[in-house]
Design an enzyme around this catalytic site. Structure first.
Site, PDB file in Angstrom:
ATOM      1  N   GLU A 135       0.815  -1.225   0.000  1.00  0.00           N
ATOM      2  CA  GLU A 135       0.000   0.000   0.000  1.00  0.00           C
ATOM      3  C   GLU A 135       0.845   1.269   0.000  1.00  0.00           C
ATOM      4  OE1 GLU A 135      -3.688   0.440  -0.039  1.00  0.00           O
ATOM      5  OE2 GLU A 135      -2.625   2.202  -0.756  1.00  0.00           O
ATOM      6  N   VAL A 138       2.811   3.584  -3.368  1.00  0.00           N
ATOM      7  CA  VAL A 138       2.323   4.718  -4.172  1.00  0.00           C
ATOM      8  C   VAL A 138       1.518   5.655  -3.285  1.00  0.00           C
ATOM      9  CG1 VAL A 138       0.949   5.447  -6.159  1.00  0.00           C
ATOM     10  CG2 VAL A 138       2.086   3.217  -6.200  1.00  0.00           C
ATOM     11  N   GLY A 140       2.264   7.199  -0.514  1.00  0.00           N
ATOM     12  CA  GLY A 140       2.462   7.163   0.941  1.00  0.00           C
ATOM     13  C   GLY A 140       1.241   6.627   1.665  1.00  0.00           C
ATOM     14  N   ILE A 142      -1.873   7.547   1.334  1.00  0.00           N
ATOM     15  CA  ILE A 142      -3.145   7.564   0.571  1.00  0.00           C
ATOM     16  C   ILE A 142      -3.503   6.117   0.184  1.00  0.00           C
ATOM     17  CG2 ILE A 142      -4.298   8.408  -1.507  1.00  0.00           C
ATOM     18  CD1 ILE A 142      -2.253  10.690  -1.594  1.00  0.00           C
ATOM     19  N   GLY A 193      16.147  19.393   3.749  1.00  0.00           N
ATOM     20  CA  GLY A 193      15.919  17.943   3.792  1.00  0.00           C
ATOM     21  C   GLY A 193      14.643  17.543   3.066  1.00  0.00           C
ATOM     22  N   LYS A 211       5.666   4.687  -9.972  1.00  0.00           N
ATOM     23  CA  LYS A 211       4.360   4.639  -9.288  1.00  0.00           C
ATOM     24  C   LYS A 211       3.228   4.567 -10.306  1.00  0.00           C
ATOM     25  CE  LYS A 211       6.150   7.301  -5.343  1.00  0.00           C
ATOM     26  NZ  LYS A 211       6.359   8.666  -4.827  1.00  0.00           N
TER      27      LYS A 211
HETATM   28  N1  HSE Z   1      10.611  10.762  -3.085  1.00  0.00           N
HETATM   29  C1  HSE Z   1       9.197  10.593  -3.061  1.00  0.00           C
HETATM   30  C2  HSE Z   1       8.526  11.950  -3.153  1.00  0.00           C
HETATM   31  C3  HSE Z   1       8.673   9.926  -1.832  1.00  0.00           C
HETATM   32  O1  HSE Z   1       9.191  12.980  -3.222  1.00  0.00           O
HETATM   33  O2  HSE Z   1       7.300  11.949  -3.217  1.00  0.00           O
HETATM   34  C4  HSE Z   1       8.829   8.447  -1.828  1.00  0.00           C
HETATM   35  O3  HSE Z   1       8.170   7.826  -2.871  1.00  0.00           O
END
Ligand code: HSE
Length: 431
Positions: A135, A138, A140, A142, A193, A211
């Site tokens: 899950e 893609v 995070g 959601i 960051g 994704k």
């Molecule tokens: N690097 C991704 C982003 C997060 O910036 O959305 C992890 O998939």
């Protein structure tokens, strides 16, 4: 009460988040689900370094459960579920395969390893009766994988458009709101960051393309490989284009777009102008959102945090609870193959509107000659804007077309005389 032993492959940002969530939520999970989740083994690259990092983050991961050997996790007979947080394709995919071959359920947030090895991972999971859950791969937190695999299983989805990379959405939002250039905003995002030291996978659209290949496969019930996704990143986007687009009513986003019409499939990731009123145009900062259209569900949108340790940990722990509770994993309804679904006809000649910015000499007849190039390819102009001469004496001409074929637009630009104009930027416009 059911005892569930977990093994971690990696314990960085996401792994640390999962450790924290499982510690903080342990007693509630016992009460709500009757499961006692315990992390038994944790693979790290270097034990002393991991101990120092964990101490810095206030994580009480005991020294005795750390190992530098993947087999101690994937082959431990007492580990029920292996959670992979290593990132990158290899060795993550190989370790996940080992775990599945050993009959262990695997939970991953790794879109690269999944997109490139999905068929093999699922086949191993089915062969041994273990589960494969993804899950968090893609969007995070959601729950788009569950929605496509369950709630929308009876629908016919023909369109998925998503902001599925938080780094680029953050950069474009700052560029838009502050009128600043890409390089400057990227540097600041890296200092905060919010962008990786090597930002290529995010800013050149690879992350979103991995994704999208997963989302499009689930939405269209057939394998769409990463290799089929057309890709352009945001690194050559200028503050000028964002400002001109805004003046013409559009907001710029890096969109991942999948469309299906009959058997014809288009999958593409590129900077895209959206009307200001489009729901995706208002998704700012590092948020992600996925807009879905189906024959029966019509329009819907899911929005939330697509990255970050705790939101991603929330999605992973949701998978842990499902797997530990004995739920059936969400295997897609289609035959999950290494190759693309043979019934799909992939196209690179999609129809959409275009924003085209040219530098042109400011003389009588130039516009007529350029208009003739569009007309020769049956590309109709919807609106046009001219900005006065810059220091090189050239003017900026911006055209927005009516919906037109991509290849026709490219041919029209090809007909233009290099002595009177130069293409500065072409950006697709969705509605
Ligand atoms: N690097 C991704 C982003 C997060 O910036 O959305 C992890 O998939």
């Amino acid at each position: 009460m059911k005892q569930v032993s977990i093994g971690f492959l990696g314990c960085g940002n996401i792994g640390g988040g999962v450790w924290r969530l499982l510690s903080e939520m342990h007693d509630e999970l016992v009460l709500r689900h009757g499961i006692d989740v315990c992390v038994r083994r944790v693979l790290v690259k270097d034990i002393p370094e991991a101990l120092a990092l964990n101490a810095g983050k206030g994580l009480d991961v005991p020294r005795e459960i750390l190992t530098e050997k993947a087999g101690d996790v994937t082959g431990d007979p007492q580990v029920d579920i292996v959670c992979e947080f290593m990132g990158g394709e290899q060795p993550a995919a190989r370790f996940m395969l080992d775990a599945l071959e050993n009959g262990k359920t695997v939970i991953t947030a790794n879109k690269v390893a999944l997109a490139l090895n999905w068929a093999q991972l699922q086949a191993a999971a089915e062969r041994t009766g273990a589960g494969l859950w993804y899950e968090a791969s893609v969007g995070g937190v959601i729950p788009v994988i569950r929605v496509l695999n369950t709630n929308l299983e009876a629908d016919r989805i023909d369109r998925v458009m998503g902001i599925i990379n938080g780094t680029t959405n953050y950069i474009l939002t700052r560029m838009s709101q502050e009128g600043r250039d890409y390089a400057e905003v990227l540097e600041e995002a890296q200092k905060l960051g919010l962008a990786e030291p090597n930002p290529e996978a995010d800013v050149e659209g690879m992350d979103a393309a991995y994704k999208l290949s997963i989302l499009a496969s689930l939405a269209f019930h057939g394998r769409v490989t990463y290799q089929k996704v057309y890709r352009e990143g945001i690194s050559s986007i200028s503050a000028m284009d964002i400002a001109f687009g805004r003046e013409m009513g559009y907001t710029l986003k890096l969109l991942a777009i999948a469309k299906k019409d009959g058997n014809v499939v288009e999958v593409r990731v590129h900077p895209t102008f959206l009307p200001h009123a489009h729901p995706l145009a208002r998704v700012d900062g590092s948020l992600n959102a996925i807009f879905i259209h189906g024959a029966y569900c019509r329009d819907m949108m899911l929005q939330g945090r697509g990255a970050g340790d705790m939101p991603t940990a929330s999605a992973i722990c949701g998978d842990i609870v499902s797997a530990a509770s004995g739920d059936r994993p969400f295997y897609p309804s289609f035959r999950n193959t290494v190759e693309d679904d043979p019934s799909f006809e992939f196209t690179n000649d999609w129809t959409t509107r275009y924003y085209i910015r040219l530098s042109a000499v400011d003389e009588a007849g130039v516009l007529t000659r350029l208009a003739a190039c569009f007309s020769q390819e049956n590309v109709s102009i919807a609106s046009m804007m001219q900005k006065t001469a810059a220091k090189d004496g050239l003017v900026q001409l911006v055209f927005i077309t009516h919906p037109a074929s991509e290849q026709a637009v490219r041919r029209a630009i090809g007909h233009m005389d290099g002595k009177i104009c130069r293409l500065e930027r072409m950006i697709r416009v969705e509605e």
